[in-house]
Design a protein around this motif. Structure first.
Motif, PDB file in Angstrom:
ATOM      1  N   ASP A 198     -80.749  40.569  34.508  1.00 34.50           N
ATOM      2  CA  ASP A 198     -82.124  41.009  34.748  1.00 34.50           C
ATOM      3  C   ASP A 198     -82.275  42.505  34.500  1.00 34.50           C
ATOM      4  O   ASP A 198     -83.240  42.953  33.883  1.00 34.50           O
ATOM      5  CB  ASP A 198     -82.569  40.671  36.172  1.00 34.50           C
ATOM      6  CG  ASP A 198     -82.766  39.178  36.383  1.00 34.50           C
ATOM      7  OD1 ASP A 198     -82.927  38.445  35.373  1.00 34.50           O
ATOM      8  OD2 ASP A 198     -82.763  38.740  37.549  1.00 34.50           O
ATOM      9  N   ILE A 199     -81.302  43.289  34.962  1.00 39.15           N
ATOM     10  CA  ILE A 199     -81.336  44.738  34.739  1.00 39.15           C
ATOM     11  C   ILE A 199     -81.291  45.029  33.240  1.00 39.15           C
ATOM     12  O   ILE A 199     -82.083  45.827  32.727  1.00 39.15           O
ATOM     13  CB  ILE A 199     -80.163  45.425  35.477  1.00 39.15           C
ATOM     14  CG1 ILE A 199     -80.412  45.401  36.991  1.00 39.15           C
ATOM     15  CG2 ILE A 199     -79.976  46.858  34.981  1.00 39.15           C
ATOM     16  CD1 ILE A 199     -79.221  45.846  37.827  1.00 39.15           C
ATOM     17  N   PHE A 200     -80.383  44.369  32.537  1.00 32.82           N
ATOM     18  CA  PHE A 200     -80.253  44.577  31.092  1.00 32.82           C
ATOM     19  C   PHE A 200     -81.563  44.240  30.374  1.00 32.82           C
ATOM     20  O   PHE A 200     -82.050  45.004  29.551  1.00 32.82           O
ATOM     21  CB  PHE A 200     -79.106  43.721  30.541  1.00 32.82           C
ATOM     22  CG  PHE A 200     -78.935  43.834  29.053  1.00 32.82           C
ATOM     23  CD1 PHE A 200     -78.320  44.932  28.495  1.00 32.82           C
ATOM     24  CD2 PHE A 200     -79.400  42.840  28.206  1.00 32.82           C
ATOM     25  CE1 PHE A 200     -78.159  45.044  27.124  1.00 32.82           C
ATOM     26  CE2 PHE A 200     -79.247  42.942  26.836  1.00 32.82           C
ATOM     27  CZ  PHE A 200     -78.618  44.049  26.300  1.00 32.82           C
ATOM     28  N   ARG A 201     -82.128  43.065  30.703  1.00 27.84           N
ATOM     29  CA  ARG A 201     -83.358  42.635  30.039  1.00 27.84           C
ATOM     30  C   ARG A 201     -84.510  43.590  30.337  1.00 27.84           C
ATOM     31  O   ARG A 201     -85.237  44.003  29.432  1.00 27.84           O
ATOM     32  CB  ARG A 201     -83.726  41.211  30.473  1.00 27.84           C
ATOM     33  CG  ARG A 201     -84.944  40.669  29.744  1.00 27.84           C
ATOM     34  CD  ARG A 201     -85.306  39.272  30.165  1.00 27.84           C
ATOM     35  NE  ARG A 201     -85.233  39.030  31.594  1.00 27.84           N
ATOM     36  CZ  ARG A 201     -86.116  39.503  32.482  1.00 27.84           C
ATOM     37  NH1 ARG A 201     -87.127  40.220  32.083  1.00 27.84           N
ATOM     38  NH2 ARG A 201     -85.980  39.237  33.757  1.00 27.84           N
ATOM     39  N   LEU A 202     -84.683  43.951  31.598  1.00 28.89           N
ATOM     40  CA  LEU A 202     -85.802  44.824  31.953  1.00 28.89           C
ATOM     41  C   LEU A 202     -85.666  46.197  31.293  1.00 28.89           C
ATOM     42  O   LEU A 202     -86.639  46.717  30.745  1.00 28.89           O
ATOM     43  CB  LEU A 202     -85.906  44.978  33.479  1.00 28.89           C
ATOM     44  CG  LEU A 202     -86.407  43.766  34.247  1.00 28.89           C
ATOM     45  CD1 LEU A 202     -86.308  44.016  35.745  1.00 28.89           C
ATOM     46  CD2 LEU A 202     -87.830  43.423  33.863  1.00 28.89           C
ATOM     47  N   CYS A 203     -84.478  46.780  31.361  1.00 35.17           N
ATOM     48  CA  CYS A 203     -84.309  48.155  30.879  1.00 35.17           C
ATOM     49  C   CYS A 203     -84.161  48.258  29.365  1.00 35.17           C
ATOM     50  O   CYS A 203     -84.627  49.215  28.766  1.00 35.17           O
ATOM     51  CB  CYS A 203     -83.110  48.802  31.565  1.00 35.17           C
ATOM     52  SG  CYS A 203     -83.355  49.049  33.340  1.00 35.17           S
ATOM     53  N   THR A 204     -83.530  47.275  28.742  1.00 33.07           N
ATOM     54  CA  THR A 204     -83.319  47.405  27.292  1.00 33.07           C
ATOM     55  C   THR A 204     -84.351  46.645  26.482  1.00 33.07           C
ATOM     56  O   THR A 204     -84.897  47.183  25.534  1.00 33.07           O
ATOM     57  CB  THR A 204     -81.904  46.942  26.897  1.00 33.07           C
ATOM     58  OG1 THR A 204     -81.737  45.589  27.273  1.00 33.07           O
ATOM     59  CG2 THR A 204     -80.845  47.802  27.530  1.00 33.07           C
TER      60      THR A 204
END
Length: 185
Positions: free
Chosen positions: A140-146
């Motif tokens: 989720d962090i990867f998808r949201l930020c990148t």
């Protein structure tokens, strides 16, 4: 957790294939940035990359009826469509330059390097596999930020975690993915 954190590409593809503009918008928002960067890498400039990105999503909209998603992510298929659209654009521009006898644009590749496309596709697949192996929070962090361009604090607020958690985990994720990229080169 908000509904777009647990995005189900297969369900969105099925809805978009049935004519749901809302579902297609969700897919577009999720993948427009990665598709743009794939296009930019192929055509070499922002204006053409924007055009190729839009052409990719136009083709996707037209081809979704009858399309069956293989896997959890629509990105590999969109990347393939993007590569074809970029190759078509490059061929069309080359033909136009030859017909008009205009000076060649050194910034634009004269031909598509098929071997490089295969390597890029394999690298994208390895990155997707690596991301799939992350914990749910890290994905989720990867998808949201990148992919969606959230800042640390916006992602933290969305996920209900501290700013430092997002910053530190994203740093580890990026290091892990850089290792995958280095191993592929």
């Amino acid at each position: 957790m908000s509904p777009h954190i647990e995005r189900d590409d297969a369900a969105l593809v099925a809805q978009a294939a049935s004519g749901s503009e809302h579902a297609f918008r969700e897919l577009y928002r999720a993948y427009v940035r990665p598709v743009y960067w794939i296009a930019h890498g192929l055509v070499g400039n922002a204006a053409d990359a924007e055009d190729v990105t839009q052409e990719t999503f136009l083709v996707a909209w037209r081809k979704l009826p009858g399309f069956e998603l293989a896997g959890d992510s629509l990105l590999p298929w969109l990347a393939t469509v993007c590569r074809f659209q970029a190759a078509n654009r490059i061929r069309r521009q080359k033909r136009d330059r030859e017909h008009t006898a205009a000076a060649a644009d050194d910034a634009l590749p004269a031909a598509v390097d098929v071997e490089q496309q295969v390597i890029d596709g394999e690298l994208a697949e390895r990155i997707l596999q690596e991301v799939a192996g992350l914990s749910a929070l890290d994905r989720d962090i990867f998808r949201l930020c990148t992919a969606q361009g959230y800042g640390y604090q916006a992602a933290a607020d969305e996920l209900g975690v501290a700013h430092g958690v997002v910053r530190n985990r994203l740093s580890r994720i990026r290091t892990r993915l850089r290792t995958v990229v280095k191993e592929s080169t």
